[in-house]
Structures are given as structure tokens and as C-alpha cells.
Design a protein around this motif. Structure first.
Motif, PDB file in Angstrom:
ATOM      1  N   LYS A  89       0.834  -1.200   0.000  1.00  0.00           N
ATOM      2  CA  LYS A  89       0.000   0.000   0.000  1.00  0.00           C
ATOM      3  C   LYS A  89       0.866   1.246   0.000  1.00  0.00           C
ATOM      4  CE  LYS A  89      -3.656   2.377   2.557  1.00  0.00           C
ATOM      5  NZ  LYS A  89      -4.509   2.407   3.766  1.00  0.00           N
ATOM      6  N   GLY A  90       0.540   2.184  -0.847  1.00  0.00           N
ATOM      7  CA  GLY A  90       1.329   3.394  -0.974  1.00  0.00           C
ATOM      8  C   GLY A  90       2.380   3.312  -2.052  1.00  0.00           C
ATOM      9  N   THR A  91       2.660   2.091  -2.536  1.00  0.00           N
ATOM     10  CA  THR A  91       3.604   1.905  -3.643  1.00  0.00           C
ATOM     11  C   THR A  91       2.879   1.432  -4.888  1.00  0.00           C
ATOM     12  OG1 THR A  91       5.338   1.295  -2.059  1.00  0.00           O
ATOM     13  CG2 THR A  91       5.735   0.769  -4.371  1.00  0.00           C
ATOM     14  N   ASP A 106      -1.831   6.622   0.411  1.00  0.00           N
ATOM     15  CA  ASP A 106      -0.826   6.883   1.435  1.00  0.00           C
ATOM     16  C   ASP A 106       0.557   6.546   0.910  1.00  0.00           C
ATOM     17  OD1 ASP A 106      -2.894   7.498   3.085  1.00  0.00           O
ATOM     18  OD2 ASP A 106      -2.966   5.544   4.057  1.00  0.00           O
ATOM     19  N   VAL A 107       1.473   7.495   0.943  1.00  0.00           N
ATOM     20  CA  VAL A 107       2.846   7.257   0.545  1.00  0.00           C
ATOM     21  C   VAL A 107       3.769   7.837   1.601  1.00  0.00           C
ATOM     22  CG1 VAL A 107       4.624   7.627  -1.190  1.00  0.00           C
ATOM     23  CG2 VAL A 107       2.255   7.343  -1.899  1.00  0.00           C
ATOM     24  N   HIS A 108       4.417   6.965   2.356  1.00  0.00           N
ATOM     25  CA  HIS A 108       5.444   7.385   3.302  1.00  0.00           C
ATOM     26  C   HIS A 108       6.774   6.840   2.788  1.00  0.00           C
ATOM     27  CE1 HIS A 108       2.761   8.647   6.647  1.00  0.00           C
ATOM     28  NE2 HIS A 108       1.950   7.743   6.129  1.00  0.00           N
ATOM     29  N   LEU A 109       7.862   7.564   3.015  1.00  0.00           N
ATOM     30  CA  LEU A 109       9.188   7.032   2.710  1.00  0.00           C
ATOM     31  C   LEU A 109       9.707   6.347   3.957  1.00  0.00           C
ATOM     32  CD1 LEU A 109      11.030   9.748   0.611  1.00  0.00           C
ATOM     33  CD2 LEU A 109       9.855   7.710  -0.157  1.00  0.00           C
ATOM     34  N   ASP A 110      10.113   5.091   3.790  1.00  0.00           N
ATOM     35  CA  ASP A 110      10.638   4.345   4.937  1.00  0.00           C
ATOM     36  C   ASP A 110      12.058   4.770   5.249  1.00  0.00           C
ATOM     37  OD1 ASP A 110       8.292   2.933   5.123  1.00  0.00           O
ATOM     38  OD2 ASP A 110       8.967   1.424   3.676  1.00  0.00           O
TER      39      ASP A 110
END
Length: 274
Positions: free
Chosen positions: A69-71, A270-274
Motif C-alpha cells: 500500500k502506498g507503492t 498513502d505514501v510514506h518514505l521508509d
């Protein structure tokens, strides 16, 4: 009971990937299939409700959808739902006698995984397949401040984009989530990245902490540009941050949802950078 006029027909099996499911898997069809204008990168499974092999991958695919999710968006198309969907599957090269079949859809092109049916790919193999076809080349490498104008800002002007976005990171590989973000907003921004804590870039942009995101928005008149910095990336949903830039600096509608066509993408993910 078999034969005879009094027997009852068995009810059809329940839909494997129903609408409004919390699984994160979107039901697809011939009229609602990712196209060239679709905003997101898609992993798609072509399936048949009655197939034991398709039923067997349901739980794993739901877990996969949660992890990516997000990718990537994950979608499922029932090739046996009706004539139009069956014809579409065949037209796209799906072997409807050997389901499930997996594919990755980017820029309207459907790339099939070579494993399927009773020998489907593992979810690790499916993730590797998606990564292999992710358009990392949409992120320009910026290794010196002098390259910012040439590769980002000039390109944004020439392609009539809203502006450009630069990620400065201490990582040595491009995050698939950042590549996905670049794809999602390909019509609005040019994306760049500086990897591995390059000293000249760190000094030029006064980097105090990695990662750092910088947006460059050209002024409509008189030259020059506005700079917007996002220092605390991990606390933000990046797509929402970029969406706010689109709303503030771009046309009223950067991406138009097409109801009558094949585009079905949600507005923001949702896009967060890990």
C-alpha cells in the motif's frame, strides 16, 4: 442430488474479491481497467471464482496488498464474470484456462508474469516482478547543485510542469515508493534525487537531517522560483503534501477522474518514505 427435475442448483461461489472490501484489492473489469491515463502503478490478478487455484491465493494476495500500500495499487479481474470481461482477458493475452494469472500495469501496458495457474508466483516473486517493472527512470539523479537547473527546473519548464521536486537522502538506492510518487505526479512535476549524502548538495541546501524534500515552483512572471522544503518527511503522507502543491500552484484539476472510460484511480493514496 444429481439429475432429475427436482434437484437444486448449487449457488455460485462467493466473490473472491468483492467491492468495498477492507482487503485493499480493487475489483476490476473491462470498463474499469487501468489505462495509460491511470494515476497509479497496478499489480493485477486475473482469476475465476470457481478455480481452486484462485481461491488458494486469496489470503496471500490480501496480505501482499497491505504490504505494498502506498507503492502499488492491487486489483483483481474476474475473467469469467461475463462475456465482455472474458473477451477482454483473452484480448490481452490471458490464458483463461490457466488462472490465476498475474500482471503489472504501467502506462497502460500490461506485463504478464510467466508463472500462473496451479504454479503461481510466490508473493516474494510477485513483489520482485513489480519492482523489476517499476519506472525508476522517472527519478533523475542529481549529484551536484549545478545539475538542479539542467535536469529538474529546465525540464519542468520545457515540459510545462508545475515545477520540480528533489529528494536528498542518505540512502544509496531509490525507494520504490518515491519512484511510485514520481509516476503518480508525472503530469505535474519532474522528480529528482540525490543519494548517499553528497557533500556539495548538503552544503548547498543546508541539510540538517536526512531525508529532505525540496519543491521548486517557477514564478509565473519575472523569472525566479519559490522553494518549499519538507524537513520531517517521515511524519507526512507525501502524496498529500504533493497534492497540496498541485492544488495551490497548479490548474484546478491536475488529474481528471474519467467515469465513462477505464480510469478508476482513487484521488490520493498513502505514501510514506521508509
Amino acid at each position: 442430488r444429481r439429475g432429475g427435475g427436482g434437484g437444486q442448483q448449487r449457488p455460485p461461489p462467493p466473490e473472491l474479491f468483492p467491492k468495498n472490501s477492507s482487503s485493499g484489492i480493487a475489483p476490476l473489469g473491462q470498463a474499469k481497467f487501468p489505462s495509460k491515463s491511470s494515476k497509479y502503478l497496478w499489480v493485477v490478478v486475473f482469476y475465476d471464482n470457481k478455480s481452486k487455484a484462485c481461491q488458494a491465493i486469496k489470503e496471500q494476495l490480501e496480505s501482499f496488498a497491505g504490504k505494498v500500500k502506498g507503492t502499488f495499487k492491487v486489483g483483481a479481474m474476474n475473467c469469467q464474470r461475463g462475456r465482455a470481461d472474458l473477451d477482454f482477458c483473452k484480448q490481452e493475452g490471458v490464458n483463461v484456462q490457466n488462472l490465476p494469472t498475474f500482471a503489472f500495469v504501467v502506462n497502460g501496458q500490461i506485463r504478464m508474469h510467466d508463472k500462473g495457474g496451479r504454479n503461481p508466483p510466490s508473493m516474494k516473486q510477485l513483489h520482485e516482478f513489480a519492482m523489476e517493472h517499476t519506472p525508476f527512470n522517472m527519478v533523475h539523479m542529481i549529484n551536484h547543485p549545478s545539475k538542479v537547473d539542467e535536469r529538474l527546473m529546465d525540464t519542468a519548464r520545457n515540459e510545462k510542469k508545475i515545477g520540480s521536486i528533489l529528494l536528498l537522502t542518505d540512502k544509496y538506492e531509490t525507494s520504490p515508493k518515491y519512484a511510485s510518487l514520481a509516476y503518480q505526479y508525472r503530469n505535474s512535476f519532474v522528480f529528482g534525487e540525490n543519494r548517499g549524502k553528497t557533500l556539495s548538495m548538503a552544503k548547498h541546501f543546508h541539510v540538517k537531517k536526512y531525508p529532505l524534500l525540496v519543491a521548486f515552483i517557477p514564478h509565473q512572471q519575472g523569472g525566479g522560483f519559490e522553494t518549499i522544503r519538507l524537513e520531517d518527511i517521515k511524519s507526512q503522507v507525501l502524496s498529500e503534501w504533493v497534492e497540496r502543491l498541485v492544488t495551490k500552484y497548479g490548474p484546478k484539476k491536475s488529474f481528471v477522474r474519467v467515469r465513462a472510460g477505464r480510469q478508476i484511480d482513487a484521488d490520493v493514496d498513502d505514501v510514506h518514505l521508509d
